[in-house]
Write an enzyme that holds these catalytic residues in place. Sequence first.
Site, PDB file in Angstrom:
ATOM      1  N   CYS A  27      52.996 -23.359   2.731  1.00 23.93           N
ATOM      2  CA  CYS A  27      52.814 -24.259   1.585  1.00 23.93           C
ATOM      3  C   CYS A  27      53.639 -23.676   0.440  1.00 23.93           C
ATOM      4  CB  CYS A  27      51.345 -24.316   1.208  1.00 23.93           C
ATOM      5  SG  CYS A  27      50.719 -22.709   0.733  1.00 23.93           S
ATOM      6  N   HIS A  49      46.770 -15.707  -3.097  1.00 27.10           N
ATOM      7  CA  HIS A  49      45.309 -15.773  -3.242  1.00 27.10           C
ATOM      8  C   HIS A  49      44.818 -15.358  -4.624  1.00 27.10           C
ATOM      9  CE1 HIS A  49      44.729 -16.377   0.911  1.00 27.10           C
ATOM     10  NE2 HIS A  49      44.782 -15.147   1.329  1.00 27.10           N
ATOM     11  N   GLU A  92      40.497 -14.972  -1.892  1.00 23.25           N
ATOM     12  CA  GLU A  92      40.681 -15.937  -2.998  1.00 23.25           C
ATOM     13  C   GLU A  92      39.380 -16.106  -3.781  1.00 23.25           C
ATOM     14  OE1 GLU A  92      42.134 -19.979  -2.072  1.00 23.25           O
ATOM     15  OE2 GLU A  92      40.954 -20.608  -3.799  1.00 23.25           O
ATOM     16  N   THR A 105      40.547 -23.215  -2.726  1.00 22.90           N
ATOM     17  CA  THR A 105      41.628 -24.203  -2.567  1.00 22.90           C
ATOM     18  C   THR A 105      41.749 -24.748  -1.144  1.00 22.90           C
ATOM     19  OG1 THR A 105      43.197 -22.418  -2.190  1.00 22.90           O
ATOM     20  CG2 THR A 105      43.100 -23.314  -4.424  1.00 22.90           C
ATOM     21  N   CYS A 153      43.398 -27.678  -2.987  1.00 20.52           N
ATOM     22  CA  CYS A 153      44.832 -27.894  -3.159  1.00 20.52           C
ATOM     23  C   CYS A 153      45.297 -29.087  -2.325  1.00 20.52           C
ATOM     24  CB  CYS A 153      45.516 -26.615  -2.705  1.00 20.52           C
ATOM     25  SG  CYS A 153      47.224 -26.826  -2.385  1.00 20.52           S
ATOM     26  N   SER A 180      41.987 -18.424   7.174  1.00 20.16           N
ATOM     27  CA  SER A 180      40.855 -19.353   7.142  1.00 20.16           C
ATOM     28  C   SER A 180      41.334 -20.802   7.160  1.00 20.16           C
ATOM     29  CB  SER A 180      39.949 -19.066   5.945  1.00 20.16           C
ATOM     30  OG  SER A 180      40.337 -19.801   4.833  1.00 20.16           O
ATOM     31  N   ASN A 181      42.477 -21.094   6.543  1.00 19.78           N
ATOM     32  CA  ASN A 181      42.928 -22.492   6.545  1.00 19.78           C
ATOM     33  C   ASN A 181      43.358 -22.915   7.950  1.00 19.78           C
ATOM     34  OD1 ASN A 181      46.097 -23.010   6.503  1.00 19.78           O
ATOM     35  ND2 ASN A 181      45.740 -21.080   5.450  1.00 19.78           N
ATOM     36  N   SER A 185      50.284 -20.103   6.442  1.00 22.96           N
ATOM     37  CA  SER A 185      51.014 -18.829   6.484  1.00 22.96           C
ATOM     38  C   SER A 185      51.840 -18.678   7.756  1.00 22.96           C
ATOM     39  CB  SER A 185      50.023 -17.672   6.333  1.00 22.96           C
ATOM     40  OG  SER A 185      48.906 -17.891   7.147  1.00 22.96           O
TER      41      SER A 185
HETATM   42 FE1  F3S Z   1      49.158 -22.936  -0.841  1.00 25.41          FE
HETATM   43 FE2  F3S Z   1      48.654 -22.611  -3.335  1.00 25.41          FE
HETATM   44 FE3  F3S Z   1      47.700 -24.608  -2.060  1.00 25.41          FE
HETATM   45  S1  F3S Z   1      48.801 -21.029  -1.845  1.00 25.41           S
HETATM   46  S2  F3S Z   1      47.389 -23.913   0.001  1.00 25.41           S
HETATM   47  S3  F3S Z   1      49.844 -24.272  -2.490  1.00 25.41           S
HETATM   48  S4  F3S Z   1      46.613 -23.350  -3.490  1.00 25.41           S
END
Ligand code: F3S
Length: 288
Positions: free
Chosen positions: A12, A81, A133, A171, A199, A228-229, A271
Amino acid sequence: MEVKLAKSAGFCFGVKRAVETVYEQIEKQKASDKKLPIFTYGPIIHNEQVVKDLEEKGVRVLNGRKELEAVREGIVVIRSHGIGKEICQLIEEKGLVCVDATCPFVKRIHNIVEQESTKGKQILIIGNAGHPEVEGIKGWCAVPAIVVESEEDIKKLKEDTGKEVCIVSQTTFNYNKFQYLVEILKKSGYNGSVVNTICNATEERQTEAREIASEADVMIVIGGAHSSNTRKLYEICSKECAQTCFIQSLADLELELSESVRLVGITAGASTPNNIIREVQSYVRNEF
Ligand code: F3S
């Protein structure tokens, strides 16, 4: 057979910016006379390959406050983070150079919780307690924040409901779950402001993953084991597609596709570097 790669797969904006910041610092230090050592406060991203490459270029990972305390000189890069105020102050007190690559969307949460808690509001963070975070966000609250991740956590709350609250989110939290937990909090008597700080990158990635997984016969989710995402993407995709696999890189992929498979979907966490995604994509395209 069709292979569909999610457009939102991979780095991202915030992660890309943080990784590029470290590489920029490496170049800067190479060109400077001082040649200060470079550190990142925690691994810059949840990706072993990238962290290893940086290590080979001399970048050291500081695992927590104790290791930071031992540093005498150098540059400390803050990852996307973010970190708590206390750690920022420690870097400053030690005379180290702080290069802050906190994602602006995370920084926004720091500003909100600092302002609102200073006004006397109780901060409620919807997120995974213990995630860096969330730890960073807690570190900007004037009074201790409460973290909830589930309905059970809310049931266990002993906090006085008479106090005005400010609800924010990690986020990368699942948007539907966030809305659901906000409703439960309201029904439990907690009143105040709700700021959706999820986010867009996460929402987009989750929505697209859900869409692709609902059509796909096989779904591949690529990302770090500790991300985690990525785990949340896996959760979402598994609900839509029974044959969903979670891999870190092509080496983990054990794929057996029957003749009836028409669509293989691919997505990746924030990531996951592009080269890993491309490798998996071309393998599935060419091998089956
Ligand atoms: Fe990435 Fe920032 Fe969103 S690190 S997931 S753009 S809060």
